[in-house]
Design a protein around this motif. Structure first.
Motif, PDB file in Angstrom:
ATOM      1  N   LEU A   1       4.761   3.152   6.653  1.00 23.50           N
ATOM      2  CA  LEU A   1       5.136   4.439   7.251  1.00 23.50           C
ATOM      3  C   LEU A   1       6.469   4.930   6.696  1.00 23.50           C
ATOM      4  O   LEU A   1       6.618   6.120   6.358  1.00 23.50           O
ATOM      5  CB  LEU A   1       5.215   4.295   8.773  1.00 23.50           C
ATOM      6  N   LYS A   2       7.433   4.040   6.589  1.00 23.69           N
ATOM      7  CA  LYS A   2       8.759   4.428   6.094  1.00 23.69           C
ATOM      8  C   LYS A   2       8.679   4.968   4.670  1.00 23.69           C
ATOM      9  O   LYS A   2       9.289   5.994   4.342  1.00 23.69           O
ATOM     10  CB  LYS A   2       9.705   3.220   6.160  1.00 23.69           C
ATOM     11  N   GLU A   3       7.910   4.289   3.817  1.00 24.91           N
ATOM     12  CA  GLU A   3       7.781   4.737   2.433  1.00 24.91           C
ATOM     13  C   GLU A   3       7.095   6.096   2.368  1.00 24.91           C
ATOM     14  O   GLU A   3       7.472   6.961   1.568  1.00 24.91           O
ATOM     15  CB  GLU A   3       7.000   3.715   1.612  1.00 24.91           C
ATOM     16  N   ALA A   4       6.085   6.308   3.232  1.00 23.21           N
ATOM     17  CA  ALA A   4       5.371   7.591   3.239  1.00 23.21           C
ATOM     18  C   ALA A   4       6.306   8.727   3.656  1.00 23.21           C
ATOM     19  O   ALA A   4       6.289   9.812   3.060  1.00 23.21           O
ATOM     20  CB  ALA A   4       4.173   7.518   4.185  1.00 23.21           C
TER      21      ALA A   4
ATOM     22  N   LEU B   1       0.836  -1.192   0.000  1.00 21.04           N
ATOM     23  CA  LEU B   1       0.000   0.000   0.000  1.00 21.04           C
ATOM     24  C   LEU B   1       0.878   1.253   0.000  1.00 21.04           C
ATOM     25  O   LEU B   1       1.842   1.352   0.749  1.00 21.04           O
ATOM     26  CB  LEU B   1      -0.892   0.005   1.246  1.00 21.04           C
ATOM     27  N   HIS B   2       0.562   2.215  -0.836  1.00 20.07           N
ATOM     28  CA  HIS B   2       1.341   3.447  -0.924  1.00 20.07           C
ATOM     29  C   HIS B   2       0.539   4.604  -0.337  1.00 20.07           C
ATOM     30  O   HIS B   2      -0.598   4.832  -0.719  1.00 20.07           O
ATOM     31  CB  HIS B   2       1.703   3.753  -2.379  1.00 20.07           C
ATOM     32  N   LEU B   3       1.148   5.318   0.604  1.00 14.23           N
ATOM     33  CA  LEU B   3       0.518   6.489   1.198  1.00 14.23           C
ATOM     34  C   LEU B   3       1.359   7.716   0.885  1.00 14.23           C
ATOM     35  O   LEU B   3       2.590   7.640   0.852  1.00 14.23           O
ATOM     36  CB  LEU B   3       0.423   6.330   2.714  1.00 14.23           C
ATOM     37  N   LYS B   4       0.709   8.832   0.690  1.00 12.32           N
ATOM     38  CA  LYS B   4       1.434  10.083   0.428  1.00 12.32           C
ATOM     39  C   LYS B   4       0.785  11.183   1.248  1.00 12.32           C
ATOM     40  O   LYS B   4      -0.446  11.299   1.295  1.00 12.32           O
ATOM     41  CB  LYS B   4       1.390  10.423  -1.064  1.00 12.32           C
ATOM     42  N   PHE B   5       1.614  11.955   1.933  1.00 10.36           N
ATOM     43  CA  PHE B   5       1.089  13.067   2.714  1.00 10.36           C
ATOM     44  C   PHE B   5       0.400  14.070   1.788  1.00 10.36           C
ATOM     45  O   PHE B   5       0.867  14.314   0.668  1.00 10.36           O
ATOM     46  CB  PHE B   5       2.226  13.770   3.463  1.00 10.36           C
ATOM     47  N   PRO B   6      -0.688  14.660   2.245  1.00 12.49           N
ATOM     48  CA  PRO B   6      -1.379  15.651   1.409  1.00 12.49           C
ATOM     49  C   PRO B   6      -0.511  16.889   1.215  1.00 12.49           C
ATOM     50  O   PRO B   6       0.364  17.183   2.040  1.00 12.49           O
ATOM     51  CB  PRO B   6      -2.649  15.972   2.215  1.00 12.49           C
ATOM     52  N   PRO B   7      -0.705  17.637   0.134  1.00 14.13           N
ATOM     53  CA  PRO B   7       0.114  18.837  -0.125  1.00 14.13           C
ATOM     54  C   PRO B   7      -0.095  19.893   0.960  1.00 14.13           C
ATOM     55  O   PRO B   7      -1.162  19.989   1.564  1.00 14.13           O
ATOM     56  CB  PRO B   7      -0.397  19.320  -1.486  1.00 14.13           C
TER      57      PRO B   7
ATOM     58  N   ARG C   1      -3.841   9.071  11.569  1.00 12.84           N
ATOM     59  CA  ARG C   1      -4.431  10.408  11.469  1.00 12.84           C
ATOM     60  C   ARG C   1      -3.385  11.448  11.067  1.00 12.84           C
ATOM     61  O   ARG C   1      -3.636  12.322  10.244  1.00 12.84           O
ATOM     62  CB  ARG C   1      -5.081  10.792  12.804  1.00 12.84           C
ATOM     63  N   LEU C   2      -2.185  11.305  11.651  1.00 13.06           N
ATOM     64  CA  LEU C   2      -1.104  12.237  11.329  1.00 13.06           C
ATOM     65  C   LEU C   2      -0.707  12.122   9.855  1.00 13.06           C
ATOM     66  O   LEU C   2      -0.414  13.129   9.196  1.00 13.06           O
ATOM     67  CB  LEU C   2       0.104  11.955  12.220  1.00 13.06           C
ATOM     68  N   LEU C   3      -0.717  10.894   9.317  1.00 10.02           N
ATOM     69  CA  LEU C   3      -0.327  10.680   7.921  1.00 10.02           C
ATOM     70  C   LEU C   3      -1.258  11.391   6.933  1.00 10.02           C
ATOM     71  O   LEU C   3      -0.887  11.618   5.786  1.00 10.02           O
ATOM     72  CB  LEU C   3      -0.321   9.181   7.602  1.00 10.02           C
TER      73      LEU C   3
END
Length: 645
Positions: free
Chosen positions: A483-486, A313-319, A457-459
């Motif tokens: 988490l590490k990838e994000a 799964l890939h997560l990306k912080f919002p801009p 929630r923080l992510l």
């Protein structure tokens, strides 16, 4: 040493695991793995006798000692640190009291020629000899070495245990178990409360001093450095992989692909059978074939496929807004509590986009400086948080700020934006909130579960400076990968307080080391820092030891004192060089035998060689020779250490 046959454990309709059989042998280093809730901690409790299985047999030979470290313990607070650790030698201290009592009786007696006095002398002699054989002269030094290895200073040893936090008291319990030197060590998340130095010390201890070890850990570097065998609990079964964790991951991926193909073939076969039955159910000429298909379908055992690995799964912080060039600048920052100075003269500048790690022993000020940056506590000096900096802060107490009336799903749904809302269930699954767990109310979650929820929630919040204080403590390996990838893909700046080397490796490009009231900057990644400490003579352990490490004393050169003449000094050097060569030769033999055992393991795993008694015999004799050589290495190393003092 421990034999498990056809083990079965049930807590509900479906067994936790069944028909589990394996053996824990002397010198085994076993990693017990599986998803959360698979039954790892339960299995450890069964192996140590604290819990009974539903069925099956666990055989522990008479006289075999087992040491067990659970995740949560009931701790006592009525002694000093040294006195608590000394309880590991209860039998020795009881014997010492007996020897002292007999000695006192001898002093008081004057009937030296009587038979009663001579019998008393005989009893004293026997008890004193037993006392000396049990290491009477060494156990106090061993207590100090072990406690200092786990992070305690010598001044801490006389302090009451009640002055220490729960994490430090867990270290005392770990020290007691290690000092007891049991035949089998069962460790459930032993690194949870340790810093990097203590973890590496524990790795060396387990590699060189422990007998059999079975451990549960989410610290990938730790289990790779310690374990050579992996037991996986999956789909209610236990699968034995005779390889390190990293090799197991590859084999498991291949095994799951095979399972998936077998599952798909079986599903197609079952669908064809059902189609045949439905098509010819009412044709008399096909009645026999239909009944045969029905019976075949009823007898088929569905193939289970291991749970899907969510680490993909890939997560990306919002801009978010772009911060200033220097999100954090410290100029002569100092923090004291009364007469105790936590740190002083802290000068550091963190640039936009940098990922930095705060490392060092617990209590040296890592979290304290984080609180200074957050403005939570007063300090001396100048600390500037840059322009347009939006901080996302994760600490253990953040979990207490969650709304207890909401469900897990609603907690995340309220902060998710855009397309992320369509993937909430996937994200929750990646952090161990899959299925019905997403419907739980926050108020019923454990502390670890709340921490994971706060992390999710923080992510999803738009921030440009991440400050994470021990973010991996309650995460399993797939969750840590997500988490590490994000964080790696995060455009902003990150400050990470962590003791997890595998998590920090490849993630941070600068390390700030806290210790002795100072903060030192090291350019490079976490292993660059570890190597630099080793080169500076501050090595705390190897990254990946291939064989038992040579004691530090073996690398020290003897220094002649004023009382030592030249001839004695030369003879001392000669004896030490001879001892060093013996240790090196022993290490070479150990390395050769370990490599051969790996080769034999690979050969015996091939079906064609399964019954090859020549290979089996060679494996057994090599294993026995290795055990003997390790014991010899320990004796040689002790002799070398004495010569080097």
């Amino acid at each position: 040493m421990i034999s498990v046959e056809r083990l079965r454990v049930e807590f509900g309709v479906k067994p936790l695991f069944e028909d589990a059989s394996f053996v824990v042998n002397d010198r085994d280093r076993i990693a017990l793995v599986g998803k959360n809730g698979a039954g790892k901690s339960t299995l450890l409790k069964i192996l140590c006798g604290r819990q009974q299985p539903t069925g099956g047999v666990v055989s522990v030979p008479s006289g075999t000692t087992v040491g067990y470290l659970p995740q949560v313990m009931i701790l006592q607070d009525d002694t000093t640190v040294r006195e608590e650790a000394r309880k590991a030698f209860a039998s020795v201290t009881q014997l010492k009291a007996r020897v002292d009592e007999l000695n006192a009786q001898l002093v008081e007696r004057t009937d030296y020629e009587s038979a009663d006095y001579l019998a008393l002398v005989e009893r004293f002699t026997q008890e004193h000899e037993r006392y000396m054989m049990m290491g009477a002269d060494n156990y106090e030094a061993e207590i100090e070495r072990t406690l200092c290895g786990l992070g305690f200073g010598r001044t801490d040893l006389e302090r009451p245990t009640s002055e220490f936090s729960g994490g430090w008291r867990m270290r005392i319990e770990l020290a007691k178990i290690l000092l007891e030197r049991p035949d089998v060590l069962l460790l459930d998340e032993p690194t949870n409360h340790l810093d990097i130095e203590s973890i590496q010390w524990l790795e060396q201890f387990l590699a060189t001093n422990a007998k059999a070890v079975v451990l549960v850990s989410h610290d990938r570097a730790f289990i790779n450095n310690v374990c050579t065998r992996t037991l996986e609990i999956s789909c209610g079964h236990i699968i034995d992989y005779k390889v390190k964790y990293d090799e197991y991951v590859v084999l498991r991926r291949e095994r799951r692909a095979q399972q998936q193909r077998a599952y798909e073939n079986q599903q197609k076969e079952m669908a064809d059978m059902r189609q045949f039955i439905e098509r010819f159910r009412y044709q008399a000429t096909k009645a026999v074939q239909v009944q045969q298909k029905v019976k075949q379908l009823e007898k088929m055992v569905p193939i289970e496929v291991d749970e899907v690995d969510n680490s993909a799964l890939h997560l990306k912080f919002p801009p978010c807004l772009r911060s200033g060039d220097y999100p954090v600048i410290c100029d002569e920052v100092e923090k004291s509590y009364g007469a105790h100075t936590v740190f002083s003269h802290v000068n550091l500048t963190i640039k936009r986009g940098e990922k930095v790690a705060f490392v060092g022993k617990n209590g040296e000020g890592k979290s304290t400086l984080v609180k200074c940056i957050m403005g939570e506590i007063p300090f001396d000096g100048h600390l500037k948080v840059g322009h347009n900096v939006q901080i996302g802060y994760f600490a253990q107490n953040q979990a207490q700020l969650l709304d207890e009336s909401l469900t897990v799903f609603d907690t995340i749904d309220r902060v998710a934006r855009g397309d992320v809302r369509l993937r909430i269930n996937d994200i929750l699954g990646a952090f161990m909130f899959g299925g019905e767990a997403s419907d739980k109310k926050v108020r019923v979650l454990s502390g670890g579960e709340r921490s994971r929820l706060a992390m999710i929630r923080l992510l999803l919040e738009p921030v440009n400076l991440l400050i994470l204080d021990e973010p991996t403590n309650h995460l399993d390996m797939p969750s840590k990968d997500v988490l590490k990838e994000a964080i790696r893909a995060f455009d902003g700046t990150a400050i990470i307080v962590s003791h997890d080397r595998e998590f920090l490796d490849g993630l941070v490009d600068k390390v700030y080391e806290f210790g002795g009231g100072r903060v030192r900057e090291h350019l490079g990644g976490i292993y660059d820092w570890i190597v630099s400490k080793a080169e500076a003579g501050e090595a705390v352990g190897p990254r990946m030891p291939a064989a038992p490490e040579k004691p530090a004393a073996a690398q020290a050169k003897p220094v002649a004192t004023g009382k030592q003449d030249y001839a004695e000094h030369k003879e001392q050097q000669k004896r030490q060089r001879k001892a060093e060569r013996a240790v090196e030769e022993s290490e070479r033999k150990i390395g050769d035998m370990e490599r051969r055992l790996k080769e034999l393991d690979a050969l015996l795993m091939e079906p064609a060689n399964a019954a090859d008694m020549t290979l089996v015999t060679e494996y057994t004799t090599t294993k026995q020779a290795l055990d003997q050589e390790v014991e010899r290495w320990e004796q040689l190393s002790e002799e070398l250490e004495k010569l080097s003092q």
